[in-house]
Design a protein around this motif. Structure first.
Motif, PDB file in Angstrom:
ATOM      1  N   ILE A  44       0.856  -1.197   0.000  1.00  0.00           N
ATOM      2  CA  ILE A  44       0.000   0.000   0.000  1.00  0.00           C
ATOM      3  C   ILE A  44       0.888   1.240   0.000  1.00  0.00           C
ATOM      4  CG2 ILE A  44      -1.820   1.238   1.239  1.00  0.00           C
ATOM      5  CD1 ILE A  44      -2.536  -1.396   2.623  1.00  0.00           C
ATOM      6  N   ALA A  45       0.584   2.204  -0.870  1.00  0.00           N
ATOM      7  CA  ALA A  45       1.313   3.480  -0.866  1.00  0.00           C
ATOM      8  C   ALA A  45       0.404   4.559  -0.292  1.00  0.00           C
ATOM      9  CB  ALA A  45       1.740   3.856  -2.284  1.00  0.00           C
ATOM     10  N   LEU A  46       0.942   5.324   0.656  1.00  0.00           N
ATOM     11  CA  LEU A  46       0.170   6.363   1.364  1.00  0.00           C
ATOM     12  C   LEU A  46       1.095   7.563   1.575  1.00  0.00           C
ATOM     13  CD1 LEU A  46      -2.537   6.715   3.224  1.00  0.00           C
ATOM     14  CD2 LEU A  46      -0.989   6.189   5.119  1.00  0.00           C
ATOM     15  N   PRO A  47       0.583   8.792   1.457  1.00  0.00           N
ATOM     16  CA  PRO A  47       1.442   9.933   1.804  1.00  0.00           C
ATOM     17  C   PRO A  47       1.909   9.822   3.263  1.00  0.00           C
ATOM     18  CG  PRO A  47      -0.508  10.683   0.612  1.00  0.00           C
ATOM     19  CD  PRO A  47      -0.738   9.243   0.945  1.00  0.00           C
ATOM     20  N   HIS A  89       7.514  13.698   2.379  1.00  0.00           N
ATOM     21  CA  HIS A  89       7.941  15.010   1.888  1.00  0.00           C
ATOM     22  C   HIS A  89       7.352  16.020   2.874  1.00  0.00           C
ATOM     23  CE1 HIS A  89       7.941  18.657  -0.603  1.00  0.00           C
ATOM     24  NE2 HIS A  89       8.867  18.085  -1.358  1.00  0.00           N
ATOM     25  N   PRO A  90       8.041  17.148   3.089  1.00  0.00           N
ATOM     26  CA  PRO A  90       7.506  18.118   4.066  1.00  0.00           C
ATOM     27  C   PRO A  90       6.061  18.540   3.804  1.00  0.00           C
ATOM     28  CG  PRO A  90       9.741  18.715   3.444  1.00  0.00           C
ATOM     29  CD  PRO A  90       9.371  17.533   2.597  1.00  0.00           C
ATOM     30  N   VAL A  91       5.589  18.527   2.554  1.00  0.00           N
ATOM     31  CA  VAL A  91       4.181  18.934   2.324  1.00  0.00           C
ATOM     32  C   VAL A  91       3.193  17.962   2.971  1.00  0.00           C
ATOM     33  CG1 VAL A  91       4.545  20.282   0.205  1.00  0.00           C
ATOM     34  CG2 VAL A  91       4.048  17.815   0.028  1.00  0.00           C
ATOM     35  N   PHE A  92       3.662  16.781   3.332  1.00  0.00           N
ATOM     36  CA  PHE A  92       2.808  15.844   4.076  1.00  0.00           C
ATOM     37  C   PHE A  92       3.222  15.803   5.554  1.00  0.00           C
ATOM     38  CE2 PHE A  92       2.894  13.862  -0.276  1.00  0.00           C
ATOM     39  CZ  PHE A  92       1.591  14.191  -0.596  1.00  0.00           C
ATOM     40  N   SER A  93       4.534  15.702   5.781  1.00  0.00           N
ATOM     41  CA  SER A  93       4.987  15.396   7.145  1.00  0.00           C
ATOM     42  C   SER A  93       5.047  16.612   8.057  1.00  0.00           C
ATOM     43  CB  SER A  93       6.352  14.715   7.098  1.00  0.00           C
ATOM     44  OG  SER A  93       7.264  15.536   6.408  1.00  0.00           O
ATOM     45  N   TYR A 100      -6.410  16.656   3.861  1.00  0.00           N
ATOM     46  CA  TYR A 100      -6.705  17.680   2.854  1.00  0.00           C
ATOM     47  C   TYR A 100      -6.868  19.071   3.438  1.00  0.00           C
ATOM     48  CZ  TYR A 100      -8.387  13.064   1.601  1.00  0.00           C
ATOM     49  OH  TYR A 100      -8.478  11.705   1.456  1.00  0.00           O
ATOM     50  N   MET A 101      -6.989  19.149   4.771  1.00  0.00           N
ATOM     51  CA  MET A 101      -7.333  20.440   5.386  1.00  0.00           C
ATOM     52  C   MET A 101      -6.517  20.689   6.638  1.00  0.00           C
ATOM     53  SD  MET A 101     -11.334  20.964   5.218  1.00  0.00           S
ATOM     54  CE  MET A 101     -12.185  19.474   4.959  1.00  0.00           C
ATOM     55  N   SER A 102      -6.387  21.971   6.975  1.00  0.00           N
ATOM     56  CA  SER A 102      -5.716  22.338   8.220  1.00  0.00           C
ATOM     57  C   SER A 102      -6.702  22.141   9.380  1.00  0.00           C
ATOM     58  CB  SER A 102      -5.282  23.799   8.146  1.00  0.00           C
ATOM     59  OG  SER A 102      -6.411  24.598   7.910  1.00  0.00           O
ATOM     60  N   ASP A 103      -6.207  22.311  10.601  1.00  0.00           N
ATOM     61  CA  ASP A 103      -7.069  22.124  11.769  1.00  0.00           C
ATOM     62  C   ASP A 103      -8.237  23.092  11.788  1.00  0.00           C
ATOM     63  OD1 ASP A 103      -6.021  19.908  12.946  1.00  0.00           O
ATOM     64  OD2 ASP A 103      -4.527  21.008  14.110  1.00  0.00           O
ATOM     65  N   ASP A 104      -8.073  24.261  11.125  1.00  0.00           N
ATOM     66  CA  ASP A 104      -9.209  25.192  11.091  1.00  0.00           C
ATOM     67  C   ASP A 104     -10.073  24.978   9.842  1.00  0.00           C
ATOM     68  OD1 ASP A 104      -7.543  26.204   9.222  1.00  0.00           O
ATOM     69  OD2 ASP A 104      -7.243  28.157  10.154  1.00  0.00           O
ATOM     70  N   ASP A 105     -10.015  23.753   9.300  1.00  0.00           N
ATOM     71  CA  ASP A 105     -10.936  23.326   8.236  1.00  0.00           C
ATOM     72  C   ASP A 105     -10.764  24.057   6.914  1.00  0.00           C
ATOM     73  OD1 ASP A 105     -12.070  21.301   9.573  1.00  0.00           O
ATOM     74  OD2 ASP A 105     -13.815  22.410  10.285  1.00  0.00           O
ATOM     75  N   ARG A 106      -9.558  24.566   6.658  1.00  0.00           N
ATOM     76  CA  ARG A 106      -9.344  25.169   5.345  1.00  0.00           C
ATOM     77  C   ARG A 106      -8.487  24.242   4.495  1.00  0.00           C
ATOM     78  NH1 ARG A 106      -7.937  31.342   6.600  1.00  0.00           N
ATOM     79  NH2 ARG A 106      -6.873  30.254   8.271  1.00  0.00           N
ATOM     80  N   GLY A 107      -8.940  24.003   3.231  1.00  0.00           N
ATOM     81  CA  GLY A 107      -8.201  23.109   2.349  1.00  0.00           C
ATOM     82  C   GLY A 107      -6.789  23.644   2.120  1.00  0.00           C
ATOM     83  N   TRP A 108      -5.794  22.753   2.092  1.00  0.00           N
ATOM     84  CA  TRP A 108      -4.432  23.209   1.791  1.00  0.00           C
ATOM     85  C   TRP A 108      -4.417  23.731   0.356  1.00  0.00           C
ATOM     86  CZ3 TRP A 108      -2.084  23.479   6.182  1.00  0.00           C
ATOM     87  CH2 TRP A 108      -2.202  22.461   7.142  1.00  0.00           C
ATOM     88  N   PRO A 109      -3.935  24.971   0.141  1.00  0.00           N
ATOM     89  CA  PRO A 109      -3.962  25.520  -1.220  1.00  0.00           C
ATOM     90  C   PRO A 109      -3.082  24.732  -2.198  1.00  0.00           C
ATOM     91  CG  PRO A 109      -3.017  27.112   0.358  1.00  0.00           C
ATOM     92  CD  PRO A 109      -3.464  25.936   1.150  1.00  0.00           C
TER      93      PRO A 109
END
Ligand code: ADP
Ligand code: GLC
Length: 496
Positions: A44-47, A89-93, A100-109
């Motif tokens: 299985i591949a996962l970010p 990669h830092p964009v995940f870790s 898909y979203m930050s803790d304040d419920d905004r999608g990562w741009p």
């Protein structure tokens, strides 16, 4: 491992219990296990999300991949004896929050970049055996987050076979063309038969257009998405690939979701002895601050708060009703407007409505077990797992006549008590829902028939084994298609 077994790389963006926003995570945890039981050699591949890395102690670095969108580290660990490849990669870790979203419920741009990077990593691992010393015969991709994988693989010869599973056609991963170009994604894929979609680039279209086989998570939704009403603009493409599009009903992990052994529950129970269910009901009422009342019909909802799920219609139905002679418990997270409406409803009807905003696995189990009816008035539902969990927990589902709900729930109609296991409404409207609520209230008075419906549901067979064997058939078909395509392209190259 049987020598004839297929090697499958399973690429997904969530997997329970490590990281979960919805049913996709449950499927991506339990389907690979069922495939392994059927002798598939699966990785299985996962970010490599922060939340996932924090939960895993034993992790091995495998290699670095230099990809067009950046360098990623491939790390490996084992979950339930299956290799999990984490694309780090830092964009995940470096991000808290959900995938898909930050803790304040905004999608990562930068989600388009993040999942393009993930797809590039999966593609590279699939075609280049040096990294894993293992080459998949087939790559199984899920939803828009991995939609670019079949498209990117189509640029390789030879390539492994691809299966693309649509869990939800409404989430498409569409980006402006100039953004696609800025990400350096292949111009060769940007055309009407490729990822181009009304001038934009669509990740999900990549999966649908290029995969050898496309499937969705119930037979009914496979038909629906080929119509204008449910096709989200992709029904034409899906119809043109009709011979390659099918539906396989999701299963559930029957060990993980078992009222007789569920450790989250204050009382366990089974078909033979349902008495524990009443204890869970009392505990749920207590925990949610509702009057403890064994004979008041208790409706439960566990849901993403999204348009799809018809939560607005639940609020409308209660706001329109003169008297409330039942209780409702809602657990959900998502759209702020729906959260606010639910909170207001609770303030107005504290004796009847209790709301918990957030994602809470333990409370979700108590709601499944403690409710009498599970309410799911979805506008569309590719499969739906909550109605399956409800059936298993002796909680009668009240659902709309759409998608996987049609394939799994049999409406009670006064003379089918040997088959019925719930209630069905024809549309997502306050009137239809009120009618369904009233039908449930009427039947609740008839304890004997109610129990029969509970037992029918609890006896339903929704284990993964049948569906996994259908996936194996699909894999075989896809592998045949890919072999043919590889051969045709090789010949074309030789003769040019
Ligand atoms: P979808 O994937 O469309 O959200 P499903 O019915 O397939 O719908 O699956 C939803 C899954 O997510 C179920 O396992 C459900 O229990 C879980 N879930 C949804 N919302 C919550 C929540 N707020 N807290 C805990 N579990 C939740
Ligand atoms: C999606 C769908 C849901 C389905 C789940 C797992 O989130 O909305 O109906 O059960 O995926 O396949």
């Amino acid at each position: 491992m049987n020598n004839n077994s297929h090697k499958v790389l399973f690429a997904c963006s969530e997997i329970a219990p490590l990281i979960k926003t919805g049913g996709l995570a449950d499927v991506c945890a339990s389907l690979p296990m069922a495939l392994r039981r059927a002798n598939t050699d699966i990785k299985i591949a996962l970010p490599g999300y922060k939340a996932v890395l924090e939960q895993i102690d034993d992790i091995n670095f495998i290699c670095m991949l230099d990809l067009p969108l950046g360098a990623v580290a491939i790390c490996q660990c084992s979950i339930d004896d299956t290799d999990l490849l984490l694309i780090c990669h830092p964009v995940f870790s470096n991000r808290a929050g959900n995938p898909y979203m930050s803790d304040d419920d905004r999608g990562w741009p930068d989600n388009p970049m993040r999942f393009a990077l993930f797809s590039q990593a999966v593609t590279e691992l699939s075609v280049n055996p040096v990294y894993l010393n293992w080459t998949p015969d087939l790559v199984h991709c899920h939803d828009w987050q991995t939609g670019l994988v079949p498209a990117l693989l189509a640029l390789h010869n030879p390539r492994p076979a691809t299966v693309f599973t649509i869990h939800n056609l409404a989430y498409q991963g569409n980006i402006m063309h100039n953004h696609y170009a800025e990400l350096g994604l292949p111009a060769a894929l940007f055309h009407a038969n490729g990822v181009e979609f009304w001038g934009q680039a669509s990740y999900i279209k990549g999966g649908i257009a290029y995969a050898d086989r496309v499937n969705t998570v119930s037979p009914r939704y496979a038909e629906e998405i080929q119509t204008d009403a449910f096709g989200n603009g992709l029904d034409g493409l899906l119809r043109s690939r009709q011979a390659r599009v099918s539906g396989i009903l999701n299963g559930i992990d029957i060990d993980e979701w078992n009222p007789a052994t569920d450790t989250h529950l204050p009382a366990n129970y089974s078909t033979k002895d349902l008495s524990g269910k009443q204890k869970n009901k009392a505990e749920l009422q207590k925990r949610m601050g509702l009057p403890i009342s064994p004979n008041t019909l208790l409706f439960g909802v566990i849901s993403r708060l999204a348009e799809q799920k018809g939560i607005d219609v639940i609020v409308d139905a209660i706001e329109n009703s003169d008297t409330l002679n039942y209780q409702l418990v809602v657990l959900g997270s998502g759209e702020t407007d729906l959260q606010n409406r639910l909170n207001t409803l609770q303030q107005e009807h504290p004796e009847h409505v209790a709301v918990s905003i957030g994602f809470d696995e333990s409370l979700s189990r108590l709601i499944e077990a403690g409710s009498d009816v599970f309410m799911m008035p979805s506008r569309y539902e590719p499969c739906g797992l909550n109605q399956l969990y409800s059936l298993r927990y002796g909680t009668l589902p009240l659902v709309t006549r759409v998608g996987g709900l049609v394939d799994t729930v049999t409406d009670y109609n006064n003379n089918n008590q040997d088959e019925a296991n719930g209630f069905m409404i024809d549309e997502t409207s306050p009137e239809a829902l009120t009618d369904g609520i009233n039908r449930a209230l009427a039947l609740y008075a008839d304890k004997k028939t109610w129990k029969k419906l509970q037992q029918n549901g609890m006896a339903s067979q929704f284990s993964w084994d049948i569906s996994a064997s259908l996936y194996l058939q699909l894999y075989n078909a896809a592998i045949g298609d890919a072999a043919l395509a590889n051969e045709q392209i090789r010949h074309a190259k030789l003769s040019s």
